[in-house]
Design an enzyme around this catalytic site. Sequence first.
Site, PDB file in Angstrom:
ATOM      1  N   ARG A 110      45.128  29.272  26.222  1.00 40.35           N
ATOM      2  CA  ARG A 110      44.288  28.259  25.551  1.00 40.35           C
ATOM      3  C   ARG A 110      45.138  27.229  24.808  1.00 40.35           C
ATOM      4  O   ARG A 110      44.829  26.045  24.805  1.00 40.35           O
ATOM      5  CB  ARG A 110      43.345  28.935  24.541  1.00 40.35           C
ATOM      6  CG  ARG A 110      42.162  29.629  25.167  1.00 40.35           C
ATOM      7  CD  ARG A 110      41.379  30.373  24.092  1.00 40.35           C
ATOM      8  NE  ARG A 110      40.835  29.451  23.112  1.00 40.35           N
ATOM      9  CZ  ARG A 110      39.639  28.893  23.201  1.00 40.35           C
ATOM     10  NH1 ARG A 110      38.867  29.151  24.228  1.00 40.35           N
ATOM     11  NH2 ARG A 110      39.218  28.080  22.271  1.00 40.35           N
ATOM     12  N   TYR A 216      44.892  39.742  32.901  1.00 42.88           N
ATOM     13  CA  TYR A 216      45.570  38.859  33.864  1.00 42.88           C
ATOM     14  C   TYR A 216      46.786  38.231  33.194  1.00 42.88           C
ATOM     15  O   TYR A 216      46.875  38.185  31.955  1.00 42.88           O
ATOM     16  CB  TYR A 216      44.622  37.782  34.422  1.00 42.88           C
ATOM     17  CG  TYR A 216      43.872  36.991  33.384  1.00 42.88           C
ATOM     18  CD1 TYR A 216      44.422  35.869  32.774  1.00 42.88           C
ATOM     19  CD2 TYR A 216      42.589  37.367  32.998  1.00 42.88           C
ATOM     20  CE1 TYR A 216      43.719  35.139  31.829  1.00 42.88           C
ATOM     21  CE2 TYR A 216      41.868  36.648  32.039  1.00 42.88           C
ATOM     22  CZ  TYR A 216      42.449  35.539  31.460  1.00 42.88           C
ATOM     23  OH  TYR A 216      41.753  34.830  30.513  1.00 42.88           O
ATOM     24  N   ASP A 294      29.993  24.135  24.225  1.00 37.16           N
ATOM     25  CA  ASP A 294      29.340  25.273  23.571  1.00 37.16           C
ATOM     26  C   ASP A 294      28.235  24.832  22.613  1.00 37.16           C
ATOM     27  O   ASP A 294      27.398  25.645  22.225  1.00 37.16           O
ATOM     28  CB  ASP A 294      30.374  26.096  22.786  1.00 37.16           C
ATOM     29  CG  ASP A 294      31.163  27.045  23.685  1.00 37.16           C
ATOM     30  OD1 ASP A 294      30.982  26.982  24.916  1.00 37.16           O
ATOM     31  OD2 ASP A 294      31.955  27.855  23.157  1.00 37.16           O
TER      32      ASP A 294
END
Length: 396
Positions: A110, A216, A294
């Site tokens: 991120r 991952y 969001d």
Amino acid sequence: MQNGLNRIDGRIVMVGAGIGGLAAARALALLGAKVTVLEQAPAITEVGAGIQLGPNGTAVMRALGLDQALRDTGTPIGRALVLRNRHGARLARFPMSGLKRPDDYLFVHRADLIKVLEQGARAAGVTIDLGQRITGVRTGTPSDPMAVVETDGKEITAPLVIGADGLHSVTARTLGDRGQPFFTGQVAWRATVPKDPSPTAEVELYMAPGRHLVTYPLRGGTLRNIVAVEERSTWTEESWSRQDDPANLRAAFAQMGDRVQHLLARVETAHIWGLFRHPVAERWHGTGVALMGDAVHPTLPFLAQGACMALEDAWVLAACLAGNSDQNLALAGYQLRRHDRCRRIVDAATRNAWAYHLSGPLALGAHTGMRVLGTLAPQKPIRSFAWLYDHDVTNA
Ligand code: FAD
């Protein structure tokens, strides 16, 4: 930007320098708008967590001219989804090669994504004002269409204010009730561990009764991302910044096999957040105000699409504003193009959770089914999401 879009003249105030806000700011500035981003944080920093960028999100990064900058951060390409049972035995491997653009399925830190977007926004001429906490937004009226942004101590007016202020959006409140979220009975921990000894560019998903764990690689395999979900009856706050003792995470997943134990043993910092379901907002714009990301469609993480939807919104919002000089019509067109797709994605993410947490005969049946599917038609499950991943809003 390409595609023959018109120039946008005028000032735009963006509330929030997150993934959606920065992407939209760059898109709008490239089209000629004078964009100021107001961000409450004193600095643009990001939580140490990974996100998966599906090809539908990567398409927007490419159209914004930022795809290469992202890949330069050591972002690995996701090659497959591997399903494992609680002991670590492989049930099925579903390759991403069934998608139209498999090399666009990326595992991103991120912080790297935000940095690339921030640099991209600044390079396009966007002004980013940090330490500006918005306390309220007022829509314009037919006689005075300017919207008003209230910060501590001052008011800023603009012909267009875009609320990209995330889950607990202040801007969204100005457009009315978004409906009540409810606790799903699930909490999620997230953590990263360094120097994974067996880096594979695959999403590994470990399933056990009442819980699952997804992991991952990030940054070329120098980090590994972990998201671990557990069902529980007691409520946990919907906050991405709350820390938890890693011992609680280890205890919750103690029944899983060696690989998971080995990963969790190396977790030094863990964050926990409660998973809530939110209805997708019915109203995405008012006079002089629009919402994105969001702020209008928070989603459960089970399809890894929150950031991708915010990126898609950013592109479509900019394209609609460039495609129609009547701002109200442009915003109506934006909502029309985005609402149903976002609701479909949010609903699909909600449906995904149950299958991972089965126990007893149901789990046995489902796991057998996954094994058969993985052997006979390994591309089918990913292909069934072609409507999601192969869609490219920059070509629509
Ligand atoms: P955000 O990125 O949350 O940005 C909102 C910004 O607004 C923030 O900078 C905030 O400080 C600012 N702000 C808020 N209120 C104010 C205010 N009053 N005044 C000024 N500024 C304000 N998505 C995926 O697509 N794939 C994944 O794999 C994935 N994994 C995730 C893993 C984790 C651990 C988390 C936490 C999220 C994940 N997501 C994922 C979701 C994704 O990150 C979000 O959906 C996405 O960030 C939404 O973008 P946004 O711009 O709407 O909001």
